[in-house]
Write a protein that holds these residues in place. Structure first.
Motif, PDB file in Angstrom:
ATOM      1  N   GLY A  24      40.947 -37.107   3.536  1.00 45.73           N
ATOM      2  CA  GLY A  24      41.767 -36.705   4.259  1.00 45.73           C
ATOM      3  C   GLY A  24      42.296 -35.536   4.774  1.00 45.73           C
ATOM      4  N   ALA A  25      42.185 -34.744   3.203  1.00 42.10           N
ATOM      5  CA  ALA A  25      42.633 -33.279   2.726  1.00 42.10           C
ATOM      6  C   ALA A  25      42.025 -31.701   3.058  1.00 42.10           C
ATOM      7  CB  ALA A  25      43.050 -33.888   1.423  1.00 42.10           C
ATOM      8  N   MET A  26      42.578 -31.220   3.329  1.00 40.17           N
ATOM      9  CA  MET A  26      41.482 -30.294   3.575  1.00 40.17           C
ATOM     10  C   MET A  26      41.507 -29.385   1.851  1.00 40.17           C
ATOM     11  SD  MET A  26      40.300 -28.463   5.896  1.00 40.17           S
ATOM     12  CE  MET A  26      40.705 -29.493   7.721  1.00 40.17           C
ATOM     13  N   THR A  27      40.373 -29.053   1.724  1.00 40.44           N
ATOM     14  CA  THR A  27      39.972 -27.685   0.514  1.00 40.44           C
ATOM     15  C   THR A  27      40.120 -26.520   1.046  1.00 40.44           C
ATOM     16  OG1 THR A  27      38.767 -29.810  -0.480  1.00 40.44           O
ATOM     17  CG2 THR A  27      38.458 -27.479  -0.964  1.00 40.44           C
ATOM     18  N   LEU A  28      41.220 -25.090   0.430  1.00 39.55           N
ATOM     19  CA  LEU A  28      40.388 -24.182   0.118  1.00 39.55           C
ATOM     20  C   LEU A  28      39.709 -23.598  -0.449  1.00 39.55           C
ATOM     21  CD1 LEU A  28      43.554 -25.421   1.498  1.00 39.55           C
ATOM     22  CD2 LEU A  28      43.597 -22.595   1.257  1.00 39.55           C
ATOM     23  N   VAL A  29      38.515 -22.763  -0.056  1.00 38.14           N
ATOM     24  CA  VAL A  29      37.205 -22.421  -1.557  1.00 38.14           C
ATOM     25  C   VAL A  29      38.229 -20.589  -0.924  1.00 38.14           C
ATOM     26  CG1 VAL A  29      35.536 -21.881  -1.846  1.00 38.14           C
ATOM     27  CG2 VAL A  29      36.360 -23.874  -0.741  1.00 38.14           C
ATOM     28  N   HIS A  30      38.270 -20.633  -2.400  1.00 34.98           N
ATOM     29  CA  HIS A  30      38.119 -19.013  -3.277  1.00 34.98           C
ATOM     30  C   HIS A  30      36.616 -18.625  -3.583  1.00 34.98           C
ATOM     31  CE1 HIS A  30      39.735 -14.486  -4.385  1.00 34.98           C
ATOM     32  NE2 HIS A  30      38.767 -14.749  -5.297  1.00 34.98           N
ATOM     33  N   ALA A  31      35.563 -17.673  -2.550  1.00 34.64           N
ATOM     34  CA  ALA A  31      34.627 -18.090  -2.370  1.00 34.64           C
ATOM     35  C   ALA A  31      34.411 -16.696  -3.124  1.00 34.64           C
ATOM     36  CB  ALA A  31      33.558 -18.529  -1.780  1.00 34.64           C
ATOM     37  N   GLU A  32      33.453 -16.099  -4.466  1.00 32.18           N
ATOM     38  CA  GLU A  32      33.018 -14.944  -5.262  1.00 32.18           C
ATOM     39  C   GLU A  32      32.266 -15.608  -5.950  1.00 32.18           C
ATOM     40  OE1 GLU A  32      35.319 -11.241  -4.556  1.00 32.18           O
ATOM     41  OE2 GLU A  32      36.531 -12.385  -5.105  1.00 32.18           O
ATOM     42  N   ASN A  33      31.090 -15.146  -6.495  1.00 31.45           N
ATOM     43  CA  ASN A  33      30.203 -15.491  -7.982  1.00 31.45           C
ATOM     44  C   ASN A  33      30.396 -14.937  -8.938  1.00 31.45           C
ATOM     45  OD1 ASN A  33      27.859 -15.620  -9.688  1.00 31.45           O
ATOM     46  ND2 ASN A  33      26.703 -16.269  -7.978  1.00 31.45           N
ATOM     47  N   ALA A  34      31.311 -15.592 -10.066  1.00 30.68           N
ATOM     48  CA  ALA A  34      32.022 -15.373 -10.848  1.00 30.68           C
ATOM     49  C   ALA A  34      30.920 -14.198 -11.428  1.00 30.68           C
ATOM     50  CB  ALA A  34      32.661 -16.601 -11.298  1.00 30.68           C
ATOM     51  N   ASP A  35      29.199 -14.893 -11.898  1.00 34.07           N
ATOM     52  CA  ASP A  35      28.922 -14.630 -13.200  1.00 34.07           C
ATOM     53  C   ASP A  35      28.469 -12.981 -12.857  1.00 34.07           C
ATOM     54  OD1 ASP A  35      28.920 -16.431 -15.061  1.00 34.07           O
ATOM     55  OD2 ASP A  35      27.905 -17.881 -13.766  1.00 34.07           O
ATOM     56  N   CYS A  36      28.089 -12.516 -11.282  1.00 37.23           N
ATOM     57  CA  CYS A  36      27.719 -11.566 -11.061  1.00 37.23           C
ATOM     58  C   CYS A  36      28.536 -10.578 -11.134  1.00 37.23           C
ATOM     59  CB  CYS A  36      27.193 -11.570  -9.566  1.00 37.23           C
ATOM     60  SG  CYS A  36      25.981 -12.786  -8.667  1.00 37.23           S
ATOM     61  N   ILE A  37      30.048 -10.679 -10.622  1.00 39.64           N
ATOM     62  CA  ILE A  37      31.502 -10.137 -10.975  1.00 39.64           C
ATOM     63  C   ILE A  37      31.806  -9.846 -12.314  1.00 39.64           C
ATOM     64  CG2 ILE A  37      33.668  -9.242 -11.190  1.00 39.64           C
ATOM     65  CD1 ILE A  37      33.561 -12.153  -8.886  1.00 39.64           C
ATOM     66  N   GLU A  38      31.514 -10.822 -13.617  1.00 40.21           N
ATOM     67  CA  GLU A  38      31.304 -10.306 -14.459  1.00 40.21           C
ATOM     68  C   GLU A  38      30.262  -9.365 -15.551  1.00 40.21           C
ATOM     69  OE1 GLU A  38      30.541 -13.125 -18.563  1.00 40.21           O
ATOM     70  OE2 GLU A  38      32.058 -14.372 -16.992  1.00 40.21           O
ATOM     71  N   TRP A  39      29.035  -9.630 -15.194  1.00 43.58           N
ATOM     72  CA  TRP A  39      27.977  -8.862 -15.447  1.00 43.58           C
ATOM     73  C   TRP A  39      28.270  -6.826 -14.753  1.00 43.58           C
ATOM     74  CZ3 TRP A  39      23.672  -6.622 -12.563  1.00 43.58           C
ATOM     75  CH2 TRP A  39      22.865  -5.863 -13.044  1.00 43.58           C
ATOM     76  N   LEU A  40      28.157  -7.096 -13.424  1.00 47.83           N
ATOM     77  CA  LEU A  40      28.766  -6.117 -13.238  1.00 47.83           C
ATOM     78  C   LEU A  40      29.967  -5.160 -13.600  1.00 47.83           C
ATOM     79  CD1 LEU A  40      28.352  -6.274  -8.976  1.00 47.83           C
ATOM     80  CD2 LEU A  40      27.042  -4.847 -10.573  1.00 47.83           C
ATOM     81  N   THR A  41      30.413  -6.401 -14.110  1.00 51.89           N
ATOM     82  CA  THR A  41      32.030  -5.103 -14.434  1.00 51.89           C
ATOM     83  C   THR A  41      31.548  -5.104 -15.723  1.00 51.89           C
ATOM     84  OG1 THR A  41      33.422  -7.024 -13.493  1.00 51.89           O
ATOM     85  CG2 THR A  41      34.545  -5.959 -15.548  1.00 51.89           C
ATOM     86  N   GLU A  42      31.060  -5.323 -16.679  1.00 51.79           N
ATOM     87  CA  GLU A  42      30.366  -5.611 -17.667  1.00 51.79           C
ATOM     88  C   GLU A  42      29.524  -3.850 -17.544  1.00 51.79           C
ATOM     89  OE1 GLU A  42      29.959  -8.897 -20.497  1.00 51.79           O
ATOM     90  OE2 GLU A  42      28.774  -8.268 -21.068  1.00 51.79           O
ATOM     91  N   SER A  43      29.387  -3.692 -16.953  1.00 49.71           N
ATOM     92  CA  SER A  43      28.034  -2.537 -16.967  1.00 49.71           C
ATOM     93  C   SER A  43      28.717  -1.271 -16.326  1.00 49.71           C
ATOM     94  CB  SER A  43      26.774  -2.895 -16.604  1.00 49.71           C
ATOM     95  OG  SER A  43      26.271  -3.279 -14.493  1.00 49.71           O
ATOM     96  N   LEU A  44      29.390  -1.545 -15.572  1.00 45.01           N
ATOM     97  CA  LEU A  44      30.845  -0.450 -15.034  1.00 45.01           C
ATOM     98  C   LEU A  44      31.976  -0.105 -16.479  1.00 45.01           C
ATOM     99  CD1 LEU A  44      31.438  -2.017 -11.893  1.00 45.01           C
ATOM    100  CD2 LEU A  44      30.552   0.395 -12.489  1.00 45.01           C
ATOM    101  N   LEU A  45      31.794  -1.111 -17.325  1.00 43.22           N
ATOM    102  CA  LEU A  45      32.819  -0.493 -18.253  1.00 43.22           C
ATOM    103  C   LEU A  45      31.965  -0.324 -19.653  1.00 43.22           C
ATOM    104  CD1 LEU A  45      35.691  -3.519 -19.000  1.00 43.22           C
ATOM    105  CD2 LEU A  45      35.711  -1.865 -17.427  1.00 43.22           C
ATOM    106  N   ASN A  46      30.936  -0.378 -19.508  1.00 36.03           N
ATOM    107  CA  ASN A  46      29.573  -0.034 -20.950  1.00 36.03           C
ATOM    108  C   ASN A  46      29.504   1.668 -20.332  1.00 36.03           C
ATOM    109  OD1 ASN A  46      29.809  -1.775 -22.118  1.00 36.03           O
ATOM    110  ND2 ASN A  46      27.868  -2.651 -21.069  1.00 36.03           N
ATOM    111  N   ALA A  47      29.849   2.412 -19.279  1.00 35.79           N
ATOM    112  CA  ALA A  47      28.915   2.848 -18.614  1.00 35.79           C
ATOM    113  C   ALA A  47      30.725   4.105 -18.421  1.00 35.79           C
ATOM    114  CB  ALA A  47      28.952   3.398 -17.160  1.00 35.79           C
ATOM    115  N   GLY A  48      31.493   2.897 -18.869  1.00 35.47           N
ATOM    116  CA  GLY A  48      32.871   4.093 -18.684  1.00 35.47           C
ATOM    117  C   GLY A  48      33.398   4.654 -17.666  1.00 35.47           C
ATOM    118  N   LEU A  49      32.904   3.518 -16.076  1.00 36.30           N
ATOM    119  CA  LEU A  49      33.732   3.819 -15.357  1.00 36.30           C
ATOM    120  C   LEU A  49      35.086   3.189 -14.976  1.00 36.30           C
ATOM    121  CD1 LEU A  49      30.507   4.049 -13.557  1.00 36.30           C
ATOM    122  CD2 LEU A  49      31.597   5.871 -14.068  1.00 36.30           C
ATOM    123  N   THR A  50      35.881   3.221 -15.267  1.00 34.74           N
ATOM    124  CA  THR A  50      37.137   1.938 -15.391  1.00 34.74           C
ATOM    125  C   THR A  50      37.996   2.588 -13.674  1.00 34.74           C
ATOM    126  OG1 THR A  50      38.320   3.656 -16.123  1.00 34.74           O
ATOM    127  CG2 THR A  50      36.938   2.405 -17.377  1.00 34.74           C
TER     128      THR A  50
END
Ligand code: DUC
Ligand code: ZN
Ligand code: ZN
Length: 469
Positions: free
Chosen positions: A180-206
């Motif tokens: 009967g408990a309540m689950t709170l969810v932090h909803a963001e897709n980790a792999d998409c974030i990781e992939w985007l982050t890598e390409s931004l850093l590779n392009a020098g966008l920091t």
């Protein structure tokens, strides 16, 4: 003859989640024992004539003194965090007892009690953060802790040291359903974030503004949909926390139209900040507004405002995650300006949550006073098993009261009582602030001075949720 009450708050214009009416409030032993007109005298008296009185805020999502890998450290512990909350009209908080991977939940809970004891000046419970749902954690520890009043837990779909995989999410949600408990969810897709982050850093966008580029609405939409689908599969209600914009709102509405019981939280940063606040050029001051999910654009802000008014959102929490800017443990450590993935995520907001929403929500005519009470106090109390002790003005409820002062002032960080060296809302014009905050009948903030003793805050053993969408 002895007084009938320890305290009477007279001539109040009382607002609850359902009604607005004039009455006196009689308090004895920290509890509201009578509401009426012309109540007998109290040991002490406060005249609230001409003032709105609401139940104090219940902040269902804030982080205090949370364990984080060094050198990063939260600026607020339970002393400064609860002081700040009280001065902003909040007298109940539910921060987190965060499990480290490999650690037992019991050891995490014990650790956070140690951190709070002797320091908290207002009442508090703990959500658990489950990062390691091993069989013993799910089958033995969780049920025990739920029975002891830790009736909600947060799970993460992103952040390497916190995230669960899909199977683990299902295990935790199934345990929530069983007990009967309540689950709170932090909803963001980790792999998409990781992939985007890598390409931004590779392009020098920091620069800080690329934090928002690395976490676009799509990654929140996808994860929100996935979490909702798991809730449907397991057949259990969940809370989607810190909803930031239209596409996540659409998922929540889609779910509800299918009869899935989903609760939704948003936060002031999605009403009052936007992606531009992370910097329109590469200005590092944008780091002050780095939080996840990031603030979006004005069109998304409008959708969030609409969701507050139309009932889409169940609660409004601060997600106070306090990191100073110019601080060895903060966002600009020793003058260094780390690339965006290394900027601590979070902004302060415990103290400003209620005055900001009162000003721009109630006084600007976007939501009713009763809806304000519902979002900031009554619904979080119901959702997290604290109602009717908390979250309302009624006979038998704790005398947690805000007497509002509707004078205009300009917000500056030196007015605030947190230990953070900035507020993202610096310079905003506010049309309301708590003129007085009472916690269990005790004046803890009189509009000028904070007067509660450290350690007077009580741990709240919470019940099960008492709300339906
Ligand atoms: N994001 C979180 O998930 N928690 C704390 C602050 C933040 O920005
Ligand atoms: Zn989160
Ligand atoms: Zn959070």
């Amino acid at each position: 003859m002895s007084a009938s009450f320890d305290l009477v708050v007279r001539n109040a214009r009382i607002a609850t989640a359902s009604d607005t009416f004039h009455a006196d409030i009689g308090v004895k032993g920290g509890v509201i024992t009578q509401l009426g007109i012309g109540l007998p005298r109290g040991e002490s008296e406060i005249d609230a004539r001409g003032r709105v009185v609401t139940p104090c805020g219940v902040d269902g999502h804030c982080h205090l003194d949370q364990v984080i890998p060094p050198p990063v450290r939260m600026a607020d512990d339970f002393l400064s965090g609860t002081r700040s909350a009280a001065c902003g009209g909040t007298t109940t908080i539910i921060p987190f007892a965060a499990q480290q991977k490999g650690e037992s939940l019991r050891s995490a809970v014990n650790e956070y009690h140690r951190r709070a004891e002797g320091r908290a000046s207002i009442d508090y419970g703990f959500h658990l953060i489950v990062t390691d749902p091993a069989p013993d954690v799910v089958n033995r520890e969780l049920p025990q802790l739920i029975a002891e009043g830790y009736t909600s837990f947060k799970i993460y779909m992103t952040y390497d040291d916190l995230r669960l995989n899909d199977r683990q999410m299902l295990e935790v949600m199934a345990a929530a359903r069983k007990h009967g408990a309540m689950t709170l969810v932090h909803a963001e897709n980790a792999d998409c974030i990781e992939w985007l982050t890598e390409s931004l850093l590779n392009a020098g966008l920091t620069a800080p503004r690329y934090h928002a580029t690395s976490r676009p609405m799509l990654v929140e939409r996808e994860a929100t949909h996935r979490a909702i689908s798991f809730a449907e599969l397991v057949d259990v209600p969940i809370v989607i926390v810190h909803v930031s914009g239209r596409e996540a709102v659409e998922q929540i509405q889609w779910a509800r139209n299918r009869g899935i019981n989903i609760f939704a939280e948003t936060c002031p940063q999605y009403l009052f900040l936007c992606a531009e606040d992370l910097g329109i050029d590469d200005d590092y001051h944008g780091a002050k507004c780095v939080c996840s999910p990031p603030p979006r654009d004005p069109a998304n802000q409008k959708v969030i405002w609409r969701g507050l008014a139309d009932g889409t959102f169940t609660i409004l929490s601060s997600d106070h995650a306090p990191f100073s800017f110019d601080d060895p443990h903060g966002k600009q450590p020793n003058g260094e300006q780390p690339a965006f993935p290394y900027i601590p995520n979070g902004i302060p907001g415990l103290e400003t949550r209620m005055p900001l929403l009162y000003t721009e929500g109630v006084l600007a005519g976007r939501i009713s006073l009763n809806r304000f009470v519902e979002l900031t106090s009554t619904n979080p109390a119901k959702l997290y098993g604290l109602h009717p002790k908390k979250g309302t003005i009624a006979i038998g409820a704790d005398a947690d009261l805000v007497i509002w002062d509707e004078a205009e002032r300009v917000l500056t960080n030196d007015m605030l009582h947190h230990a953070v060296d900035y507020t993202p809302y610096e310079g905003r014009r506010l049309r309301a602030w708590p003129g007085m905050t009472l916690s269990r009948g005790e004046v803890v903030w009189d509009g000028a001075t904070f007067s509660a003793t450290a350690g007077r805050g009580q741990f709240l053993r919470r019940g099960l949720p008492s709300i339906r969408q």
